[in-house]
Design a protein around this motif. Structure first.
Motif, PDB file in Angstrom:
ATOM      1  N   TYR A 188     -10.467  11.920   0.290  1.00 25.64           N
ATOM      2  CA  TYR A 188     -10.185  11.268  -0.992  1.00 25.64           C
ATOM      3  C   TYR A 188     -11.374  10.409  -1.406  1.00 25.64           C
ATOM      4  CZ  TYR A 188      -5.443  12.726   0.229  1.00 25.64           C
ATOM      5  OH  TYR A 188      -4.350  13.475   0.582  1.00 25.64           O
ATOM      6  N   ASN A 430       3.242   2.286 -18.000  1.00 24.61           N
ATOM      7  CA  ASN A 430       4.642   1.949 -17.774  1.00 24.61           C
ATOM      8  C   ASN A 430       4.877   1.606 -16.291  1.00 24.61           C
ATOM      9  OD1 ASN A 430       4.980   4.314 -16.289  1.00 24.61           O
ATOM     10  ND2 ASN A 430       5.734   5.484 -18.046  1.00 24.61           N
ATOM     11  N   ASP A 432       6.265   3.148 -13.892  1.00 22.66           N
ATOM     12  CA  ASP A 432       5.943   4.215 -12.940  1.00 22.66           C
ATOM     13  C   ASP A 432       4.436   4.309 -12.699  1.00 22.66           C
ATOM     14  OD1 ASP A 432       8.555   4.883 -12.511  1.00 22.66           O
ATOM     15  OD2 ASP A 432       8.558   6.627 -13.842  1.00 22.66           O
ATOM     16  N   ASP A 433       3.667   4.174 -13.783  1.00 19.53           N
ATOM     17  CA  ASP A 433       2.195   4.226 -13.648  1.00 19.53           C
ATOM     18  C   ASP A 433       1.727   3.077 -12.758  1.00 19.53           C
ATOM     19  OD1 ASP A 433       2.474   6.148 -15.652  1.00 19.53           O
ATOM     20  OD2 ASP A 433       1.897   4.774 -17.260  1.00 19.53           O
ATOM     21  N   ALA A 436       2.515   3.470  -9.098  1.00 23.13           N
ATOM     22  CA  ALA A 436       1.566   4.340  -8.392  1.00 23.13           C
ATOM     23  C   ALA A 436       0.314   3.544  -8.004  1.00 23.13           C
ATOM     24  CB  ALA A 436       1.201   5.541  -9.257  1.00 23.13           C
ATOM     25  N   ARG A 439       1.024   1.547  -4.989  1.00 21.47           N
ATOM     26  CA  ARG A 439       0.946   2.324  -3.736  1.00 21.47           C
ATOM     27  C   ARG A 439      -0.480   2.301  -3.194  1.00 21.47           C
ATOM     28  NH1 ARG A 439       4.625   7.829  -4.353  1.00 21.47           N
ATOM     29  NH2 ARG A 439       6.061   7.026  -5.923  1.00 21.47           N
ATOM     30  N   ARG A 442      -1.145  -1.000  -1.660  1.00 27.79           N
ATOM     31  CA  ARG A 442      -0.518  -1.119  -0.333  1.00 27.79           C
ATOM     32  C   ARG A 442      -1.295  -0.370   0.733  1.00 27.79           C
ATOM     33  NH1 ARG A 442       4.334  -0.654  -3.209  1.00 27.79           N
ATOM     34  NH2 ARG A 442       4.625   1.542  -2.685  1.00 27.79           N
ATOM     35  N   ALA A 443      -1.865   0.784   0.347  1.00 25.91           N
ATOM     36  CA  ALA A 443      -2.611   1.570   1.333  1.00 25.91           C
ATOM     37  C   ALA A 443      -3.816   0.781   1.842  1.00 25.91           C
ATOM     38  CB  ALA A 443      -3.058   2.898   0.732  1.00 25.91           C
TER      39      ALA A 443
ATOM     40  N   LEU B 168       4.023  13.037  -9.142  1.00 23.26           N
ATOM     41  CA  LEU B 168       3.901  12.748  -7.716  1.00 23.26           C
ATOM     42  C   LEU B 168       4.929  13.568  -6.927  1.00 23.26           C
ATOM     43  CD1 LEU B 168       3.342   8.876  -7.839  1.00 23.26           C
ATOM     44  CD2 LEU B 168       1.660  10.722  -7.967  1.00 23.26           C
ATOM     45  N   ASP B 170       7.480  12.950  -5.273  1.00 17.04           N
ATOM     46  CA  ASP B 170       8.913  12.669  -5.449  1.00 17.04           C
ATOM     47  C   ASP B 170       9.377  12.881  -6.888  1.00 17.04           C
ATOM     48  OD1 ASP B 170       7.608  10.592  -6.660  1.00 17.04           O
ATOM     49  OD2 ASP B 170       8.295   9.055  -5.261  1.00 17.04           O
ATOM     50  N   GLN B 172       8.027  11.581  -9.596  1.00 13.42           N
ATOM     51  CA  GLN B 172       7.618  10.493 -10.500  1.00 13.42           C
ATOM     52  C   GLN B 172       6.467  10.955 -11.392  1.00 13.42           C
ATOM     53  OE1 GLN B 172       7.376   6.688  -8.515  1.00 13.42           O
ATOM     54  NE2 GLN B 172       5.696   6.016  -9.811  1.00 13.42           N
ATOM     55  N   GLN B 173       6.619  10.732 -12.707  1.00 12.70           N
ATOM     56  CA  GLN B 173       5.589  11.181 -13.648  1.00 12.70           C
ATOM     57  C   GLN B 173       4.716   9.996 -14.021  1.00 12.70           C
ATOM     58  OE1 GLN B 173       7.303  13.520 -16.881  1.00 12.70           O
ATOM     59  NE2 GLN B 173       9.110  13.937 -15.645  1.00 12.70           N
ATOM     60  N   ILE B 174       3.423  10.138 -13.791  1.00 11.81           N
ATOM     61  CA  ILE B 174       2.541   9.014 -14.095  1.00 11.81           C
ATOM     62  C   ILE B 174       1.370   9.436 -14.966  1.00 11.81           C
ATOM     63  CG2 ILE B 174       3.138   7.841 -11.935  1.00 11.81           C
ATOM     64  CD1 ILE B 174       0.094   8.526 -11.151  1.00 11.81           C
ATOM     65  N   LEU B 200      -1.675  15.008  -3.250  1.00 14.69           N
ATOM     66  CA  LEU B 200      -1.074  13.707  -3.585  1.00 14.69           C
ATOM     67  C   LEU B 200      -0.165  13.797  -4.808  1.00 14.69           C
ATOM     68  CD1 LEU B 200      -4.236  11.459  -3.135  1.00 14.69           C
ATOM     69  CD2 LEU B 200      -2.344  11.726  -1.539  1.00 14.69           C
ATOM     70  N   GLN B 416       1.672   7.063   1.403  1.00 12.66           N
ATOM     71  CA  GLN B 416       2.215   6.362   0.243  1.00 12.66           C
ATOM     72  C   GLN B 416       2.622   7.333  -0.867  1.00 12.66           C
ATOM     73  OE1 GLN B 416       2.845   3.131  -0.407  1.00 12.66           O
ATOM     74  NE2 GLN B 416       2.064   2.278   1.497  1.00 12.66           N
ATOM     75  N   PHE B 417       1.830   8.386  -1.040  1.00 14.37           N
ATOM     76  CA  PHE B 417       2.069   9.269  -2.182  1.00 14.37           C
ATOM     77  C   PHE B 417       2.916  10.491  -1.853  1.00 14.37           C
ATOM     78  CE2 PHE B 417      -1.133   6.574  -3.881  1.00 14.37           C
ATOM     79  CZ  PHE B 417      -0.887   6.544  -5.252  1.00 14.37           C
TER      80      PHE B 417
END
Lengths: 478, 432
Positions: A188, A430, A432-433, A436, A439, A442-443, B168, B170, B172-174, B200, B416-417
């Protein structure tokens, strides 16, 4: 761990001289170039990556936040210790460690001043492309954190396009290289994620940056317009004609007035707007591109198009632009700069809207900005001493940002979210964005130790936040 | 999996409609991944359906292989699990072409060639050139980080992609990034998905910067001894010229010369600027004693198409070695020497990015290239990737090479993803 124990430990790591706790010492670190202030509890100035690691480990044991700081030129409050903890100032780590011209890479410490990278390689015919307007003061570490731009990023790209790899100290205190010295490192793109993360993922301790070959020719034009509309239309037309200038900057009448009041450079004081257009490349390219740009300016009714005939004249044309920000002081005691972006095609309408917002809030707005990439810098002029005026300024700023987002743009083109714009990030992304992004956070930093309360729209809990226009040192420009 | 294939196929069919899902083995025959044949094929029609399909797959713990045009499907390690092909071809619309802003947004499944045709109507193009653009999709190109020869002038995929929509694991739409060329609001999440090989999230829309189609373009080809060709490259890199691409091709790598290696220098832009590049490159080539020839129009286009497609069509084994640009000459000479002495291979090297593509036959000699290229790349602080190979070559090796020191962060990102590891399981670096 008590505060005293932590401070004793920090002194052991970096030496007594480099741990500041007295009010008269830490007060210079309470603010960056934004309007937000919080008095730091403790400021630590490490000398090397080993010390940074040790400080991060100590902070972890004491469970206190770490707020990284470079030169403090940020405009979004990113270096303000909103939740207390340790302000980690990287200014002492200012060595250029390696210059590899054959591979066009320099490895530098985070405290190296942006312009010093270019200065180190100018004679050999190279440069470091991202040139934030504060480049004489801002640091590479801060540039990495904020993914900084600048006038010449129009053709060359912003910081993320020029950083190959960073060494960062992560939450466990380990220093790890993210990215690689060559393209397409497998895995990544951690370097790409880290750049622009505003100090929330770790502490940059080294950066490997790309050097570019100095272009053989440059042409600089100044186009003068009697109305704002044709000036913005010219920006749209130049892009649409397929010319990508190295820089394409705009100044409006109020800015011109300020410049000419201070140290005049010969901008016509009655002009509604001037465009500064710079073209770089091989001689045959710049010659033709300059002619085309001149034609477009004339077609849009430019009163005058002046082409710099010498390096001295070129410097003079730029001088007004470079000093515009500081010159605004001649018009009002204080100013507040916004950083919205719109698609270039929407420039004419957004400039009308900015003017409208100015009259709605009864505030004067001076525009000096990176028109070529649609990155506005409306400077709202005001007087701090007038009660309630700062509140109106902030409301007007929010209205501008909202207008940019509504036009399909962004809250910020190069200054970052920091503290200043975190309440507005929801306009663009939003839940959800943002989840993400959390996340990602957090990583890298599961405890949220690095620069808490920034970027994400969380309320600030502990420290007391004050607002005060920054005292921008002379010579800084945006 | 914790459901049967029949059960999953049935729930997918309920969600997507019967025409969008099949478990018919004959229909799936051409969707083979490193010898593994998924049992279910589904083709959602929009982002909501992608989301619905992923939600069902994660519930069933099914291994999902996102599929664009299939042109990069040979890239990556052998998947641990491959149950469902998630094809994006129906998401094939252009969303917006803001030509005055030099940006465009398109759904992930649009074919690159179709996109270029649309952009070309406004005399613009996307300066990313995946092999086989008649098949390759824009989403797949971004996910696999496929860069073309002109990267040295226009930048790579990571530089050109400014916005994305992603679903994603699960469901989830981002949204990531935006539609403006300069944007530092929040994390630069586009970087996370470019080059992540669909491990991811599933990219459903991409926004990118474009470039104007240059008014003129031509190529200077210089043929002769390899060492002199490499000297020419060095001289070009030191000059103030700004070629769009500089490639070193081995004999037989393209149709340009079947006996001698060649250097191709592509110039584009205003006519005078192109002429200047050709003139100066020709002079330099002459001084090196190389035979120089200018290609225009069809021969110019055809050469660069061959260079673009190198290693992608039917070749049994392909490797990519990337080293610092100043080390390219050494690496190319070493590869050429090995190729002539023991293991026949052809190569194309891109001077701007320090990348060498090597193609060889699928025999034991072809397999032996990987460890040697890996060692060679490591010596020069670069890396080698096995880009395409039959599954038996991939057994027991990581096609991405040794993992970097930041692997633990990459693992945590994957967790995480995609905590249940349903997206392209095992295909990425270190089996992520």
């Amino acid at each position: 761990m008590s505060r005293d124990v932590l401070i004793r430990e920090l002194r052991q790591i970096v030496g007594d001289r480099y741990v500041l706790t007295e009010k008269e010492d830490v007060i210079v670190y309470e603010q960056d170039a934004s309007i937000l202030q919080v008095m730091p509890e403790v400021v630590v100035l490490p000398a090397d990556v080993g010390q940074v690691s040790a400080v991060v480990r100590a902070a972890r044991r004491a469970n206190v936040p770490i707020v990284p700081r470079g030169s403090g030129t940020g405009l979004a409050g990113g270096a303000v210790p909103a939740e207390g903890g340790i302000v980690l100032c990287l200014a002492r780590m200012n060595r250029i460690l390696e210059i590899d011209l054959k591979n066009r890479v320099a490895v530098v410490e985070p405290g190296v001043i942006n312009i010093d990278v270019t200065k180190a390689v100018t004679k050999q015919g190279f440069f470091y492309a991202p040139d934030p307007s504060s480049q004489a003061a801002c640091s590479i570490g801060g540039n990495v954190a904020n993914n900084s731009g600048g006038p010449h990023t129009l053709a060359y790209g912003v910081t993320t396009n020029h950083v190959l790899a960073v060494e960062a100290v992560l939450d466990d205190g380990q220093a790890v290289w993210l990215g690689g010295r060559v393209a397409d490192s497998p895995g990544y793109d951690l370097c790409g994620l880290f750049v622009g993360s505003e100090g929330t993922m770790g502490i940059v301790t080294k950066a490997a940056v790309r050097l570019m070959r100095t272009r053989e020719a440059v042409q600089t034009l100044l186009a003068v317009f009697d109305r704002m509309e044709p000036a913005t239309q010219t920006v749209v037309d130049i892009t649409a004609a397929g010319i990508i200038p190295a820089a394409l900057e705009m100044m409006d009448q109020l800015t011109i007035e300020a410049v000419e009041k201070g140290k005049p450079v010969g901008y016509p004081r009655d002009a509604a707007a001037v465009l500064l257009i710079e073209l770089e490349g091989v001689r045959e390219h710049t010659e033709r591109a300059a002619r085309l740009a001149e034609e477009i300016c004339s077609r849009n009714g430019a009163r005058q198009v002046r082409r710099a005939q010498s390096e001295a004249e070129r410097q003079l044309l730029w001088k007004g632009r470079k000093e515009a920000f500081g010159a605004l002081g001649a018009l009002a005691p204080n100013y507040y700069v916004q950083d919205g972006v719109v698609p270039r095609s929407r420039l004419p309408e957004i400039m009308r809207e900015v003017a409208e917002i100015g009259s709605r809030y009864r505030l004067r707005i001076a525009n000096v900005f990176h028109a070529g990439d649609g990155n506005l810098h409306p400077n709202i002029l005001f007087d701090m001493r007038v009660p309630g005026e700062l509140d109106r300024v902030i409301e007007a700023g929010a209205a501008i940002v909202k207008a940019c987002v509504a036009a399909g743009g962004s809250l910020t083109g190069e200054h970052g979210i920091g503290l200043e714009k975190k309440a507005y990030i929801g306009l663009l992304f939003n839940d959800d964005d943002l989840e993400a992004m959390a996340r990602m956070r957090r990583a890298f930093d599961p405890d949220g130790r690095f620069n808490p309360a920034k970027v994400f729209p969380t309320p600030i809990t502990c420290a007391e936040m004050r607002r005060q226009p920054a005292k921008i040192p002379a010579g800084l420009w945006i | 999996m914790n459901a049967t294939i029949e059960q999953l196929a049935a729930t997918l069919e309920t969600a997507l409609g019967s025409g969008s899902v099949t478990a018919d083995a004959s229909a799936l025959a051409s969707y083979n991944v490193d010898g593994k044949s998924p049992a279910i094929f589904c083709a959602p029609k929009d982002q909501d359906e992608v989301s619905a399909a992923l939600r069902l797959c994660v519930e069933a713990r099914a291994g999902v292989i996102p599929w664009g045009g299939g042109t990069a499907i040979r890239l990556g390690n052998i998947p641990r699990q491959a149950d469902v092909i998630l094809e994006l071809k129906r998401l094939n619309k252009l969303i917006e072409h803001d030509d005055a802003n030099l940006t465009a947004s398109a759904q992930a499944g649009i074919k690159v060639v179709e996109l270029q045709q649309i952009l070309g109507q406004q005399r613009q193009f996307l300066p990313v050139e995946p092999p086989r653009p008649d098949l390759a999709t824009i989403g797949g190109t971004a996910a696999a980080n496929i860069n073309g020869p002109r990267r040295m002038l226009y930048g790579g995929v990571r530089d050109l992609v400014i916005g994305m929509k992603v679903v994603l694991a699960d469901g989830q739409q981002i949204k990531a990034g935006g539609k403006v060329v300069k944007n530092v609001a929040g994390y630069d999440m586009c970087k996370l998905f470019v080059g992540s090989l669909g491990t991811l999230g599933v990219i459903t829309e991409v926004t990118f910067k474009m470039a104007p189609i240059p008014e003129s373009a031509a190529t200077l080809v210089a043929t002769g001894p390899l060492s002199r060709g490499l000297q020419l490259v060095d001289q070009l890199m030191q000059s103030t010229l700004l070629p769009a691409a500089v490639a070193v091709v081995s004999a037989e790598a393209t149709g340009v010369d079947s006996v001698r290696p060649a250097v191709a220098v592509r110039a584009e832009g205003f006519e005078d600027a192109v002429a200047r590049h050709l003139r100066q490159a020709q002079e330099l080539a002459g001084r090196m004693g190389l035979r120089a020839e200018v290609l225009r129009e069809e021969t110019h286009r055809s050469l660069w198409e061959q260079i673009r497609d190198f290693g992608s069509s039917g070749e049994a084994v392909a490797y990519r070695v990337t080293v610092p640009v100043a080390s390219l000459a050494d690496v190319v000479e070493t590869i050429d020497r090995w190729s002539r002495s023991e293991r026949a291979a052809r190569f194309v090297a891109h001077a701007g990015s320090g990348t060498v593509w090597i193609a060889s036959a699928a025999d034991p000699a072809g397999a032996a290239w990987f460890p040697r290229l890996t060692a060679l790349a490591k010596e020069q602080r670069g890396h080698a990737v096995m880009v395409a190979a039959p599954p038996e070559f991939k057994q027991g090796v990581d096609v991405w090479g040794a993992p970097p020191e930041s692997l633990s962060i990459m693992r945590e990102i994957k967790r995480q993803f995609d905590p249940h590891a349903i997206l392209n399981p095992g295909r990425f670096i270190a089996g992520l």
